[in-house]
Motif scaffolding. Structure first.
Motif, PDB file in Angstrom:
ATOM      1  N   TRP A 119      -2.047  -7.097   6.068  1.00 31.57           N
ATOM      2  CA  TRP A 119      -1.816  -7.227   4.629  1.00 31.57           C
ATOM      3  C   TRP A 119      -0.911  -6.091   4.162  1.00 31.57           C
ATOM      4  O   TRP A 119      -1.014  -4.955   4.647  1.00 31.57           O
ATOM      5  CB  TRP A 119      -3.138  -7.146   3.847  1.00 31.57           C
ATOM      6  N   ILE A 120      -0.098  -6.390   3.197  1.00 32.13           N
ATOM      7  CA  ILE A 120       0.661  -5.350   2.499  1.00 32.13           C
ATOM      8  C   ILE A 120      -0.335  -4.673   1.556  1.00 32.13           C
ATOM      9  O   ILE A 120      -1.171  -5.344   0.961  1.00 32.13           O
ATOM     10  CB  ILE A 120       1.825  -5.994   1.721  1.00 32.13           C
ATOM     11  N   GLN A 121      -0.281  -3.352   1.465  1.00 35.58           N
ATOM     12  CA  GLN A 121      -1.202  -2.643   0.554  1.00 35.58           C
ATOM     13  C   GLN A 121      -0.434  -1.833  -0.474  1.00 35.58           C
ATOM     14  O   GLN A 121       0.387  -0.978  -0.119  1.00 35.58           O
ATOM     15  CB  GLN A 121      -2.098  -1.684   1.342  1.00 35.58           C
ATOM     16  N   LEU A 122      -0.733  -2.089  -1.745  1.00 32.73           N
ATOM     17  CA  LEU A 122      -0.202  -1.280  -2.835  1.00 32.73           C
ATOM     18  C   LEU A 122      -1.372  -0.543  -3.461  1.00 32.73           C
ATOM     19  O   LEU A 122      -2.419  -1.133  -3.711  1.00 32.73           O
ATOM     20  CB  LEU A 122       0.460  -2.172  -3.899  1.00 32.73           C
ATOM     21  N   TRP A 123      -1.217   0.749  -3.712  1.00 33.13           N
ATOM     22  CA  TRP A 123      -2.288   1.555  -4.295  1.00 33.13           C
ATOM     23  C   TRP A 123      -1.881   1.981  -5.701  1.00 33.13           C
ATOM     24  O   TRP A 123      -0.696   2.179  -5.973  1.00 33.13           O
ATOM     25  CB  TRP A 123      -2.574   2.772  -3.402  1.00 33.13           C
ATOM     26  N   SER A 124      -2.875   2.154  -6.575  1.00 38.41           N
ATOM     27  CA  SER A 124      -2.559   2.352  -7.986  1.00 38.41           C
ATOM     28  C   SER A 124      -3.354   3.508  -8.582  1.00 38.41           C
ATOM     29  O   SER A 124      -4.577   3.558  -8.453  1.00 38.41           O
ATOM     30  CB  SER A 124      -2.892   1.091  -8.783  1.00 38.41           C
ATOM     31  N   GLU A 125      -2.644   4.364  -9.295  1.00 40.58           N
ATOM     32  CA  GLU A 125      -3.287   5.556  -9.863  1.00 40.58           C
ATOM     33  C   GLU A 125      -4.151   5.235 -11.078  1.00 40.58           C
ATOM     34  O   GLU A 125      -5.214   5.812 -11.274  1.00 40.58           O
ATOM     35  CB  GLU A 125      -2.191   6.558 -10.261  1.00 40.58           C
ATOM     36  N   PHE A 145       0.092  -5.378  -9.550  1.00 39.16           N
ATOM     37  CA  PHE A 145      -0.453  -6.726  -9.384  1.00 39.16           C
ATOM     38  C   PHE A 145       0.618  -7.773  -9.683  1.00 39.16           C
ATOM     39  O   PHE A 145       0.765  -8.761  -8.964  1.00 39.16           O
ATOM     40  CB  PHE A 145      -1.671  -6.901 -10.303  1.00 39.16           C
ATOM     41  N   ILE A 146       1.370  -7.543 -10.734  1.00 39.95           N
ATOM     42  CA  ILE A 146       2.429  -8.496 -11.101  1.00 39.95           C
ATOM     43  C   ILE A 146       3.530  -8.477 -10.031  1.00 39.95           C
ATOM     44  O   ILE A 146       3.985  -9.529  -9.578  1.00 39.95           O
ATOM     45  CB  ILE A 146       2.977  -8.161 -12.508  1.00 39.95           C
ATOM     46  N   MET A 147       3.909  -7.280  -9.597  1.00 41.23           N
ATOM     47  CA  MET A 147       4.951  -7.187  -8.568  1.00 41.23           C
ATOM     48  C   MET A 147       4.473  -7.776  -7.238  1.00 41.23           C
ATOM     49  O   MET A 147       5.265  -8.287  -6.441  1.00 41.23           O
ATOM     50  CB  MET A 147       5.379  -5.725  -8.376  1.00 41.23           C
ATOM     51  N   ALA A 148       3.163  -7.711  -6.998  1.00 37.22           N
ATOM     52  CA  ALA A 148       2.605  -8.173  -5.714  1.00 37.22           C
ATOM     53  C   ALA A 148       2.947  -9.632  -5.426  1.00 37.22           C
ATOM     54  O   ALA A 148       3.221 -10.003  -4.279  1.00 37.22           O
ATOM     55  CB  ALA A 148       1.096  -7.977  -5.707  1.00 37.22           C
ATOM     56  N   PHE A 149       2.935 -10.459  -6.475  1.00 44.86           N
ATOM     57  CA  PHE A 149       3.237 -11.880  -6.250  1.00 44.86           C
ATOM     58  C   PHE A 149       4.670 -12.063  -5.761  1.00 44.86           C
ATOM     59  O   PHE A 149       4.951 -12.884  -4.898  1.00 44.86           O
ATOM     60  CB  PHE A 149       2.997 -12.684  -7.542  1.00 44.86           C
ATOM     61  N   ARG A 150       5.581 -11.257  -6.327  1.00 45.04           N
ATOM     62  CA  ARG A 150       6.990 -11.368  -5.919  1.00 45.04           C
ATOM     63  C   ARG A 150       7.179 -10.903  -4.472  1.00 45.04           C
ATOM     64  O   ARG A 150       7.986 -11.460  -3.734  1.00 45.04           O
ATOM     65  CB  ARG A 150       7.852 -10.524  -6.870  1.00 45.04           C
ATOM     66  N   ILE A 151       6.447  -9.876  -4.096  1.00 46.41           N
ATOM     67  CA  ILE A 151       6.586  -9.370  -2.722  1.00 46.41           C
ATOM     68  C   ILE A 151       5.963 -10.381  -1.749  1.00 46.41           C
ATOM     69  O   ILE A 151       6.574 -10.787  -0.773  1.00 46.41           O
ATOM     70  CB  ILE A 151       5.913  -7.989  -2.582  1.00 46.41           C
ATOM     71  N   ARG A 205       6.413 -13.675   2.875  1.00 47.82           N
ATOM     72  CA  ARG A 205       5.279 -14.620   2.917  1.00 47.82           C
ATOM     73  C   ARG A 205       4.074 -13.989   3.621  1.00 47.82           C
ATOM     74  O   ARG A 205       3.584 -14.468   4.640  1.00 47.82           O
ATOM     75  CB  ARG A 205       5.661 -15.929   3.610  1.00 47.82           C
ATOM     76  N   LEU A 206       3.622 -12.893   3.056  1.00 50.46           N
ATOM     77  CA  LEU A 206       2.433 -12.223   3.580  1.00 50.46           C
ATOM     78  C   LEU A 206       1.501 -11.889   2.415  1.00 50.46           C
ATOM     79  O   LEU A 206       1.954 -11.718   1.281  1.00 50.46           O
ATOM     80  CB  LEU A 206       2.822 -10.924   4.294  1.00 50.46           C
ATOM     81  N   PRO A 207       0.206 -11.759   2.687  1.00 54.75           N
ATOM     82  CA  PRO A 207      -0.726 -11.413   1.620  1.00 54.75           C
ATOM     83  C   PRO A 207      -0.609  -9.940   1.213  1.00 54.75           C
ATOM     84  O   PRO A 207      -0.240  -9.098   2.031  1.00 54.75           O
ATOM     85  CB  PRO A 207      -2.094 -11.692   2.243  1.00 54.75           C
ATOM     86  N   VAL A 208      -0.943  -9.691  -0.051  1.00 55.42           N
ATOM     87  CA  VAL A 208      -0.856  -8.326  -0.583  1.00 55.42           C
ATOM     88  C   VAL A 208      -2.188  -7.949  -1.213  1.00 55.42           C
ATOM     89  O   VAL A 208      -2.760  -8.744  -1.964  1.00 55.42           O
ATOM     90  CB  VAL A 208       0.240  -8.215  -1.679  1.00 55.42           C
ATOM     91  N   MET A 209      -2.694  -6.753  -0.897  1.00 59.77           N
ATOM     92  CA  MET A 209      -3.845  -6.261  -1.653  1.00 59.77           C
ATOM     93  C   MET A 209      -3.410  -5.115  -2.553  1.00 59.77           C
ATOM     94  O   MET A 209      -2.624  -4.257  -2.151  1.00 59.77           O
ATOM     95  CB  MET A 209      -5.038  -5.914  -0.782  1.00 59.77           C
ATOM     96  N   VAL A 210      -3.889  -5.160  -3.795  1.00 61.39           N
ATOM     97  CA  VAL A 210      -3.574  -4.135  -4.778  1.00 61.39           C
ATOM     98  C   VAL A 210      -4.852  -3.348  -5.019  1.00 61.39           C
ATOM     99  O   VAL A 210      -5.849  -3.898  -5.480  1.00 61.39           O
ATOM    100  CB  VAL A 210      -3.067  -4.777  -6.089  1.00 61.39           C
ATOM    101  N   CYS A 211      -4.832  -2.066  -4.641  1.00 60.70           N
ATOM    102  CA  CYS A 211      -6.044  -1.257  -4.710  1.00 60.70           C
ATOM    103  C   CYS A 211      -6.075  -0.418  -5.978  1.00 60.70           C
ATOM    104  O   CYS A 211      -5.053   0.148  -6.377  1.00 60.70           O
ATOM    105  CB  CYS A 211      -6.099  -0.314  -3.508  1.00 60.70           C
ATOM    106  N   ARG A 264       2.304   4.828  -2.638  1.00 57.53           N
ATOM    107  CA  ARG A 264       2.028   3.594  -3.383  1.00 57.53           C
ATOM    108  C   ARG A 264       1.976   2.431  -2.389  1.00 57.53           C
ATOM    109  O   ARG A 264       1.039   1.653  -2.366  1.00 57.53           O
ATOM    110  CB  ARG A 264       3.127   3.363  -4.414  1.00 57.53           C
ATOM    111  N   LEU A 265       2.961   2.358  -1.525  1.00 56.03           N
ATOM    112  CA  LEU A 265       2.967   1.345  -0.464  1.00 56.03           C
ATOM    113  C   LEU A 265       2.358   2.001   0.777  1.00 56.03           C
ATOM    114  O   LEU A 265       2.985   2.842   1.415  1.00 56.03           O
ATOM    115  CB  LEU A 265       4.408   0.893  -0.186  1.00 56.03           C
ATOM    116  N   PHE A 266       1.137   1.614   1.091  1.00 52.00           N
ATOM    117  CA  PHE A 266       0.472   2.225   2.256  1.00 52.00           C
ATOM    118  C   PHE A 266       0.633   1.365   3.506  1.00 52.00           C
ATOM    119  O   PHE A 266       0.585   1.864   4.623  1.00 52.00           O
ATOM    120  CB  PHE A 266      -1.015   2.452   1.942  1.00 52.00           C
ATOM    121  N   ARG A 267       0.797   0.046   3.321  1.00 46.66           N
ATOM    122  CA  ARG A 267       1.143  -0.837   4.436  1.00 46.66           C
ATOM    123  C   ARG A 267       2.229  -1.747   3.950  1.00 46.66           C
ATOM    124  O   ARG A 267       2.018  -2.449   2.983  1.00 46.66           O
ATOM    125  CB  ARG A 267      -0.070  -1.660   4.913  1.00 46.66           C
ATOM    126  N   PRO A 268       3.376  -1.793   4.606  1.00 46.45           N
ATOM    127  CA  PRO A 268       3.775  -0.892   5.680  1.00 46.45           C
ATOM    128  C   PRO A 268       3.931   0.537   5.148  1.00 46.45           C
ATOM    129  O   PRO A 268       4.074   0.740   3.948  1.00 46.45           O
ATOM    130  CB  PRO A 268       5.125  -1.457   6.124  1.00 46.45           C
TER     131      PRO A 268
END
Ligand SMILES: Cc1ncc(C[n+]2csc(CCOP(=O)(O)OP(=O)(O)O)c2C)c(N)n1
Ligand code: SF4
Ligand code: SF4
Ligand code: SF4
Ligand SMILES: [Mg+2]
Lengths: 394, 98, 315
Positions: free
Chosen positions: A132-138, A147-153, A160-166, A296-300
């Motif tokens: 999964w792609i991981q985005l982290w949020s302060e 979260f909004i950007m996650a859909f575009r990524i 075409r990979l799943p994204v988790m927003v932490c 912010r982007l922990f994976r990759p």
């Protein structure tokens, strides 16, 4: 003029979900995520969205349903926390391996035992190798924007990979912060329509999902998955600059805070970065050259860029809100791996803080800064891994 | 159907050629072979229904023999064949192994 | 309700939506079950299978035997994976992105149904998803080498319940999955056997004509695990029905009906005898097991008959 609103992190993400109005949302209640899905269920009940909600009987089923729905050929979102994410574990790999662009909010929570509902990052760190792609949020704002950007990524044709927003459980999910929501139509235009690929529901073009792949191809599948992750950096940056145009808010792969001329630095994820920045400002006034890096982007993971931002420092303290027992904690390992190829590199410290929701206070940051200053001036030797913010029992 | 080269753009475990397993000839697994005797056939079509490998050929409602590309030689068709007047229309014989 | 002909002379003109070239063992009952079920359905079908024999043999590498959309995601979640697809179908239909009519069918092994998949199956039934769940029940985890499952019959020797000198095979009874499903108060639950193909296909045809969740348990002989002969899938399932080991019945809107009553109820030994997994039951020291097996079957059969009689009398 911007309209600032006071909301909790969960409210912010429920609002993002309302604006995005995904086709299917499958979820299971778990603290501290529950209240996000309750809010979204209200939107469904009141007809503010026409998302099909699946209120399943477990997180394993939530992720399984998301995979089926996504393969079906539409936009899918979900949310979970701690043990819920742990229960999904097997299916996380299936979601990424089957290239399902699912977006999931992870409201970070500790793992049992002992049972604990409060924030740490053990849940998402346990899933860091799941593809999964991981985005982290302060804070709530960043979580909403991510979260909004996650859909575009996630839905980008080359990804075409799943994204988790932490975002941090309770600390962000349940505390009120001031933030700026984008207008509904702006969000909808930004996210755009979902483009199905290999839709299972296209009965004119039947596809089979999920073959048994044996030794002749599996290895190559995984190598290719790794290559797709390499494309995520550029897509994340491109999406962020489009988002900046829309919102005026700028996001990189990580945030550098007063690092350029710094001698010592802190690396930390999510909400603790806020506290750190305040104390860094104070320390700076006292002449301490300290800065911060917040991935912010922990994976990759953007190793080279992180190394570039940190290698000139003398000491770096990596603060981890999760652990690997008998080993260095996950964020530290990435920072060490980033810096290893550099000839000039700082002394690295790993400090474990805030497990199971233990408060992370200004004095903890001060202590970390003081320790690093002492190491620079060779007053003390560096201890690689330590727990901070421990309670003293007498 | 060729074994695909797995790259960034093909690494999705999805097959978009429905029923392409047919290129895989399971007939090679067989050690017994069904033999059809039309004279004893009552056209009940049970052999067509029961065959797990879709290897019974039927035209215009009449059994016409076997698709030996896929027939695995299980013998279900022969065992279940009611035939006519006590004579089965299908018998299993040893496959010639060259 | 759809009443398209189930006569073989008409069915032979239909495309069988499972292609040859699949890697199931010769004479595998699962292939026959899937074939019969697909023949009984006219609409486009979207299917799902959990990990197991059917799944690994029909979709491997770049080759698929499925001519219909089909998905495998894992072992314990076929029902909810397909429920996800079905929910997306409703979402896209509501939004005008899909107009075509289609039907959703799970083909799952007994392990994926009675055991590891039971929770997600129960959830799907409770939530009322519009899909048909077919369990092809071969009474063990065949794909991994015939380990015992919750569907393994009493007495059977499997690789994890071997008949040894101290323990003579599996000592527990099968779970009654049909009753468990019926307890979800879903509109249609049934049990079928490929030996009675018209009964089987009528049940599938009826099930897909009903909206909401449906469940059919279908006996699926596996001569590898049952240690019988490669050609006996139909013969042995006929014995299962005629010994009342495998009663054929349906529960429609709560009302139970036996759909086949054997002319002569045979002793269960007739069904057990041809199977190596029951060979030890025929040793004199295990005579009690054979008696026990017969007692269980008689009791279940009597209970089914009593239920039917009671419901027929208006109760
Ligand atoms: C989570 C998980 N546990 C265990 C397995 C191993 N496994 C794969 S198939 C299978 C047995 C399948 O049995 P059943 O559902 O009865 O289908 P059959 O192979 O008998 O047709 C097992 C145990 C797995 N794939 N995944
Ligand atoms: S022997 Fe088996 S596979 Fe061959 S035609 Fe007869 S039933 Fe089919
Ligand atoms: S089962 Fe026998 S009698 Fe019936 S159609 Fe086949 S060959 Fe003819
Ligand atoms: S092991 Fe049994 S169930 Fe599995 S393919 Fe072979 S015959 Fe069929
Ligand atoms: Mg089985």
């Amino acid at each position: 003029m911007k309209k600032m609103t006071a909301v909790t992190g969960n409210e912010a993400l429920a609002e993002a979900l309302r604006q995005i109005n995904p086709d299917v949302c499958a979820a299971y209640p778990i603290t501290p995520q529950t209240d996000m899905m309750q809010r979204f269920s209200d939107f469904v009940a009141d007809g503010l969205v026409d998302t099909e909600m699946m209120l399943v009987e477990s997180e394993h089923s939530a992720m399984s349903a998301c995979i089926g729905a996504s393969a079906g050929g539409g936009r899918v979102a979900t949310a979970t926390s701690g043990p819920g994410l742990a229960l999904m574990w097997e299916m996380l790999y299936v979601a990424s391996g089957m290239r399902c662009p699912i977006v999931m909010a992870v409201v970070n929570r500790a793992l049992s035992a002992p049972l604990n509902i409060h924030c740490d990052h053990s849940d998402a760190m346990g899933a860091r190798d799941s593809g999964w792609i991981q985005l982290w949020s302060e804070n709530a704002q960043e979580a909403y924007d991510n979260f909004i950007m996650a859909f575009r990524i996630a839905e980008h044709p080359g990804i075409r990979l799943p994204v988790m927003v932490c975002m941090d459980g309770f600390i962000i999910s349940h505390s009120v912060g001031v933030m700026d929501f984008l207008a509904d139509d702006k969000v909808q235009r930004f996210v755009g329509n979902f483009t199905p690929q290999d839709a299972l529901l296209d009965v004119e073009r039947p596809v089979s999902y999920g073959p048994l792949i044996v030794t002749d191809q599996y290895h190559e599948y995984k190598k290719a998955q790794n290559e797709i992750m390499d494309s995520v950096f550029a897509v994340t940056e491109a999406v962020a600059s489009e988002f900046e145009y829309l919102s005026g808010r700028r996001y990189g792969l990580f945030e550098s805070y007063r690092l350029e001329d710094a001698e010592i630095g802190i690396v930390v994820l999510n909400s603790a970065a806020g506290t750190c920045k305040d104390i860094i400002d104070e320390a700076r006034e006292n002449g301490v050259k300290v800065g911060l890096l917040k991935p912010r982007l922990f994976r990759p993971f953007p190793y080279a860029a992180v190394a570039e931002a940190l290698s000139h420092l003398k000491v770096v303290c990596v603060l981890d809100r999760s652990d690997s027992f008998g080993a260095f904690a996950p964020l530290y390992v990435e920072i060490a791996a980033s810096l290893y190829p550099r000839e000039q590199r700082p002394v690295l410290l790993n400090r474990i803080y805030g497990l199971g929701g233990r408060d992370f206070m200004p004095e903890h940051v001060e202590a970390v800064i003081n320790e690093m200053t002492d190491i620079v001036s060779r007053r003390i030797a560096a201890t690689p891994k330590k727990y901070i913010s421990l309670r003293q029992y007498y | 159907m060729k074994t695909r080269i797995i790259t960034k753009s093909t690494c999705k475990p999805v097959i978009s050629e429905p029923g392409n397993s047919a290129v895989y000839k399971t007939g090679a697994w067989r050690s017994l072979k069904p033999v059809f005797e039309a004279a004893h056939c009552s056209s009940c079509l049970l052999c067509w229904l029961y065959c797990p490998d879709m290897s019974v050929i039927v035209h215009d409602g009449k059994m016409e023999g076997f698709d030996l590309d896929y027939c695995k030689g299980c013998g279900i068709c022969a065992l279940e064949c009611p035939g006519k007047k006590g004579e089965k229309a299908i018998t299993m014989v040893k496959e010639d192994i060259l | 309700m759809t009443t398209s002909s189930l006569k073989l002379k008409d069915l032979v003109n239909k495309d069988i939506r499972l292609a040859p070239g699949h890697r199931m063992c010769q004479g595998c009952g699962a292939a026959i079950v899937v074939k019969m079920a697909l023949l009984a359905i006219d609409k486009p079908v979207v299917a799902c299978s959990p990990t197991g024999c059917l799944e690994v043999t029909t979709c491997i590498s770049d080759s698929t035997a499925w001519k219909i959309p089909w998905i495998h995601s894992a072992f314990e979640n076929a029902a909810v994976t397909l429920a996800g697809v079905e929910t997306m179908y409703r979402a896209l239909k509501k939004r005008g992105k899909i107009s075509q009519d289609m039907t959703f069918v799970v083909f799952a092994g007994d392990g994926g149904t009675y055991d590891i998949g039971l929770q997600s199956l129960s959830g799907v039934m409770e939530r009322g998803h519009d899909l048909l769940y077919i369990c092809y029940d071969n009474g063990a985890y065949m794909n991994t080498g015939t380990q015992r499952s919750g569907a393994t019959p009493f007495g059977a020797s499997t690789t994890t319940s071997p008949a040894g000198s101290a323990v003579p095979g599996k000592l527990q009874l099968r779970k009654d999955i049909v009753k468990i499903m019926a307890a979800h108060n879903i509109p249609y639950v049934a049990q079928a056997s490929p030996s009675h193909h018209l009964d089987l296909m009528r049940k599938v045809q009826k099930a897909v004509s009903i909206s909401g969740p449906k469940f059919i348990n279908i006996l699926s002989p596996c001569h590898r695990g049952w240690r019988s002969k490669a050609d006996d899938a139909i013969t042995i399932s006929k014995l299962a029905v005629n010994t009342c080991f495998w009663p054929l019945y349906e529960i429609e809107n709560g009302k139970m009906k036996l759909t086949h009553v054997p002319k002569e109820k045979l002793p269960v030994a007739d069904f057990l005898k041809p199977q190596g997994r029951f060979a030890h039951l025929f040793r004199p020291d295990n005579a009690w097991m054979l008696e026990d097996a017969q007692r269980q079957i008689d009791a279940e059969w009597a209970a089914l008959q009593a239920t039917q009689a009671c419901e027929a009398s208006g109760n």
